[in-house]
Design an enzyme around this catalytic site. Structure first.
Site, PDB file in Angstrom:
ATOM      1  N   TYR A  49      68.313  75.805  64.602  1.00  0.00           N
ATOM      2  CA  TYR A  49      68.744  76.967  63.820  1.00  0.00           C
ATOM      3  C   TYR A  49      69.681  76.560  62.681  1.00  0.00           C
ATOM      4  O   TYR A  49      70.514  77.355  62.251  1.00  0.00           O
ATOM      5  CB  TYR A  49      69.407  77.997  64.734  1.00  0.00           C
ATOM      6  CG  TYR A  49      68.409  78.832  65.530  1.00  0.00           C
ATOM      7  CD1 TYR A  49      67.372  79.522  64.886  1.00  0.00           C
ATOM      8  CD2 TYR A  49      68.498  78.945  66.914  1.00  0.00           C
ATOM      9  CE1 TYR A  49      66.450  80.288  65.607  1.00  0.00           C
ATOM     10  CE2 TYR A  49      67.582  79.720  67.643  1.00  0.00           C
ATOM     11  CZ  TYR A  49      66.572  80.386  66.985  1.00  0.00           C
ATOM     12  OH  TYR A  49      65.671  81.153  67.682  1.00  0.00           O
ATOM     13  N   ASN A 112      65.234  88.841  71.187  1.00  0.00           N
ATOM     14  CA  ASN A 112      63.895  89.154  70.661  1.00  0.00           C
ATOM     15  C   ASN A 112      62.780  88.256  71.213  1.00  0.00           C
ATOM     16  O   ASN A 112      61.719  88.120  70.620  1.00  0.00           O
ATOM     17  CB  ASN A 112      63.901  89.219  69.132  1.00  0.00           C
ATOM     18  CG  ASN A 112      64.229  87.893  68.480  1.00  0.00           C
ATOM     19  OD1 ASN A 112      64.452  86.892  69.158  1.00  0.00           O
ATOM     20  ND2 ASN A 112      64.235  87.885  67.162  1.00  0.00           N
ATOM     21  N   HIS A 115      60.215  82.810  69.590  1.00  0.00           N
ATOM     22  CA  HIS A 115      60.376  82.170  68.289  1.00  0.00           C
ATOM     23  C   HIS A 115      59.030  81.632  67.829  1.00  0.00           C
ATOM     24  O   HIS A 115      58.262  81.109  68.637  1.00  0.00           O
ATOM     25  CB  HIS A 115      61.358  80.991  68.370  1.00  0.00           C
ATOM     26  CG  HIS A 115      61.327  80.124  67.145  1.00  0.00           C
ATOM     27  ND1 HIS A 115      62.087  80.407  66.028  1.00  0.00           N
ATOM     28  CD2 HIS A 115      60.591  79.029  66.831  1.00  0.00           C
ATOM     29  CE1 HIS A 115      61.817  79.502  65.090  1.00  0.00           C
ATOM     30  NE2 HIS A 115      60.916  78.654  65.558  1.00  0.00           N
ATOM     31  N   GLU A 126      60.122  71.648  63.297  1.00  0.00           N
ATOM     32  CA  GLU A 126      60.452  72.125  64.649  1.00  0.00           C
ATOM     33  C   GLU A 126      59.638  71.393  65.720  1.00  0.00           C
ATOM     34  O   GLU A 126      60.164  71.053  66.780  1.00  0.00           O
ATOM     35  CB  GLU A 126      60.243  73.643  64.708  1.00  0.00           C
ATOM     36  CG  GLU A 126      61.266  74.380  63.846  1.00  0.00           C
ATOM     37  CD  GLU A 126      60.937  75.848  63.584  1.00  0.00           C
ATOM     38  OE1 GLU A 126      59.907  76.335  64.095  1.00  0.00           O
ATOM     39  OE2 GLU A 126      61.716  76.496  62.861  1.00  0.00           O
TER      40      GLU A 126
HETATM   41  P1  DAT Z   1      62.880  84.715  63.137  1.00  0.00           P
HETATM   42  O1  DAT Z   1      63.265  84.421  64.567  1.00  0.00           O
HETATM   43  O2  DAT Z   1      62.009  85.939  63.044  1.00  0.00           O
HETATM   44  O3  DAT Z   1      62.293  83.533  62.428  1.00  0.00           O
HETATM   45  P2  DAT Z   1      65.323  84.222  61.654  1.00  0.00           P
HETATM   46  O4  DAT Z   1      64.876  82.810  61.526  1.00  0.00           O
HETATM   47  O5  DAT Z   1      65.743  84.933  60.402  1.00  0.00           O
HETATM   48  O6  DAT Z   1      64.218  85.113  62.375  1.00  0.00           O
HETATM   49  O7  DAT Z   1      66.558  84.294  62.655  1.00  0.00           O
HETATM   50  C1  DAT Z   1      66.567  83.519  63.838  1.00  0.00           C
HETATM   51  C2  DAT Z   1      67.065  84.377  64.963  1.00  0.00           C
HETATM   52  O8  DAT Z   1      68.430  84.743  64.729  1.00  0.00           O
HETATM   53  C3  DAT Z   1      66.331  85.707  65.108  1.00  0.00           C
HETATM   54  O9  DAT Z   1      65.191  85.584  65.934  1.00  0.00           O
HETATM   55  C4  DAT Z   1      67.356  86.596  65.701  1.00  0.00           C
HETATM   56  C5  DAT Z   1      68.656  86.076  65.136  1.00  0.00           C
HETATM   57  N1  DAT Z   1      69.099  86.842  63.966  1.00  0.00           N
HETATM   58  C6  DAT Z   1      68.543  86.808  62.732  1.00  0.00           C
HETATM   59  N2  DAT Z   1      69.193  87.617  61.881  1.00  0.00           N
HETATM   60  C7  DAT Z   1      70.206  88.174  62.604  1.00  0.00           C
HETATM   61  C8  DAT Z   1      71.234  89.106  62.313  1.00  0.00           C
HETATM   62  N3  DAT Z   1      71.377  89.629  61.096  1.00  0.00           N
HETATM   63  N4  DAT Z   1      72.072  89.465  63.316  1.00  0.00           N
HETATM   64  C9  DAT Z   1      71.941  88.943  64.551  1.00  0.00           C
HETATM   65  N5  DAT Z   1      70.987  88.049  64.897  1.00  0.00           N
HETATM   66  C10 DAT Z   1      70.132  87.669  63.939  1.00  0.00           C
HETATM   67 MG    MG Z   2      63.111  81.774  61.781  1.00  0.00          MG
END
Ligand code: DAT
Ligand code: MG
Length: 149
Positions: A49, A112, A115, A126
């Site tokens: 991340y 959620n 991934h 990844e």
């Molecule tokens: P994704 O998992 O759909 O690729 P991402 O890479 O933007 O989404 O974010 C990684 C994870 O971090 C996501 O599954 C949930 C968490 N996340 C993202 N945006 C967030 C926010 N604004 N507040 C809290 N958790 C968040």
């Molecule tokens: Mg992502």
């Protein structure tokens, strides 16, 4: 054929829905070419991340993803990256439509359930973080001619 990285997050394992979710990918015709359970370390979570480091939700995200074992997979298929993202639904389950994995199995952004890589470049990065070359199998499914023309 395109490959993507998929991870069933700790909530999927704890809630006992991994089999159902994996079945959706199998049913679609996608091929699982690598799979393992692992308990993500803080170091791996921070790498995985890395793009979110410094954001206000980062600590909570790392705590969640390292809180219990996950199931990591490499999934192969035509346009696998986009196909899997579409099957997953939106990042925020509140915006995920029924019929999508997040839309059917989750409610909260921080829980959620799954991934999936968001681009080919992310997928390559990844997959390299979670799997060695030897852990990824090249094989033919007997159904392939009935999935691809
Ligand atoms: P994704 O998992 O759909 O690729 P991402 O890479 O933007 O989404 O974010 C990684 C994870 O971090 C996501 O599954 C949930 C968490 N996340 C993202 N945006 C967030 C926010 N604004 N507040 C809290 N958790 C968040
Ligand atoms: Mg992502």
């Amino acid at each position: 054929m395109e490959r993507t990285f998929v991870m069933l997050k700790p909530d999927a394992v704890q809630r006992g829905v991994c089999g159902e979710i994996i079945a959706r990918f199998e049913r679609r015709g996608l091929k699982i070419v690598a799979m393992k359970m692992l308990w993500i370390t803080r170091d791996l979570a921070e790498k995985h991340y890395g793009e979110h480091r410094g954001k206000k939700f980062f600590e909570g995200l790392v705590a969640y993803i390292t809180s219990a074992p996950v199931i990591a997979m490499v999934i192969e298929g035509k346009n696998a990256v986009k196909l899997v993202r579409d099957m997953m639904g939106k990042t925020n389950p509140q915006e995920s439509l029924p019929g999508t994995i997040r839309g059917d199995y989750s409610i909260d952004l921080g829980r959620n359930i799954i991934h999936g890589s968001d681009s080919l470049a992310s997928a390559e990065r990844e997959i390299g973080l979670f799997f060695t070359k030897e852990e990824i199998y090249e094989y033919k499914l007997v159904t392939e001619n009935w999935i691809y023309e």
